[in-house]
Scaffold this active site. Structure first.
Site, PDB file in Angstrom:
ATOM      1  N   HIS A  67       1.127  -1.120  -0.001  1.00  0.00           N
ATOM      2  CA  HIS A  67      -0.208  -0.001   0.366  1.00  0.00           C
ATOM      3  C   HIS A  67       1.322   1.540   0.139  1.00  0.00           C
ATOM      4  CE1 HIS A  67       0.809  -1.537   4.079  1.00  0.00           C
ATOM      5  NE2 HIS A  67       0.695   0.227   4.728  1.00  0.00           N
ATOM      6  N   GLY A  68       0.268   2.345   0.078  1.00  0.00           N
ATOM      7  CA  GLY A  68       0.839   3.523  -0.087  1.00  0.00           C
ATOM      8  C   GLY A  68       0.034   4.754  -0.006  1.00  0.00           C
TER       9      GLY A  68
END
Length: 155
Positions: A67-68
């Site tokens: 994720h980011g």
């Protein structure tokens, strides 16, 4: 926030062919950039790689949630992939990963990003869910499984 809000039918990959953690991240980045024209594949990959440097997103039981946050993104985006062969992801339990759930959030998402991560983790940790994901016959069955489950949790 139910998964239904950020997982779309075209964001399900039933048979991702990658042999390394880096390849998984590259392939997910490419797939995300195809679905989100405002994003640059390289920028997505660098964001995911930077997050992995902080610690593996392999949460155990053969699952990773890379994720980011990205400045150019204006909505939460999720993508689920089943790997055709488990990959070493340096997971917390040292088990190889065969299910990856990509989660991208706008830079301004704040707590919504964490809530979405928690929702994904909750759904994936439901008893029997991983086996159903691994057994789903195609992308539509996989999408229905995840979105139906999210809808039933929200009720």
């Amino acid at each position: 926030m139910p998964i239904l809000e950020f997982l779309q039918p075209d964001a399900v990959i039933p048979n991702l062919r990658a042999r390394t953690k880096k390849q998984v991240l590259q392939d997910l980045s490419a797939q995300a950039a195809q679905r989100l024209p405002e994003l640059d594949e390289r920028e997505v990959f660098e964001t995911l790689l930077q997050r992995e440097r902080l610690g593996s997103t392999g949460i155990g039981d053969g699952v990773a949630i890379p994720h980011g946050k990205l400045a150019k993104l204006n909505r939460m985006f999720g993508m689920v992939a089943r790997l055709d062969r488990p990959v070493d992801f340096e997971a917390l339990d040292a088990q190889p990963v065969d299910v990856a759930f990509l989660l991208l959030a706008p830079e301004s998402a704040g707590a919504d990003h964490l809530k979405a991560l928690a929702q994904v983790a909750r759904v994936l940790r439901e008893p029997g869910m991983l086996q159903r994901i691994r057994n789903a016959r195609d992308e539509s069955a996989l999408f229905a499984l995840l979105t139906h489950n999210a809808a039933s949790q929200a009720a």
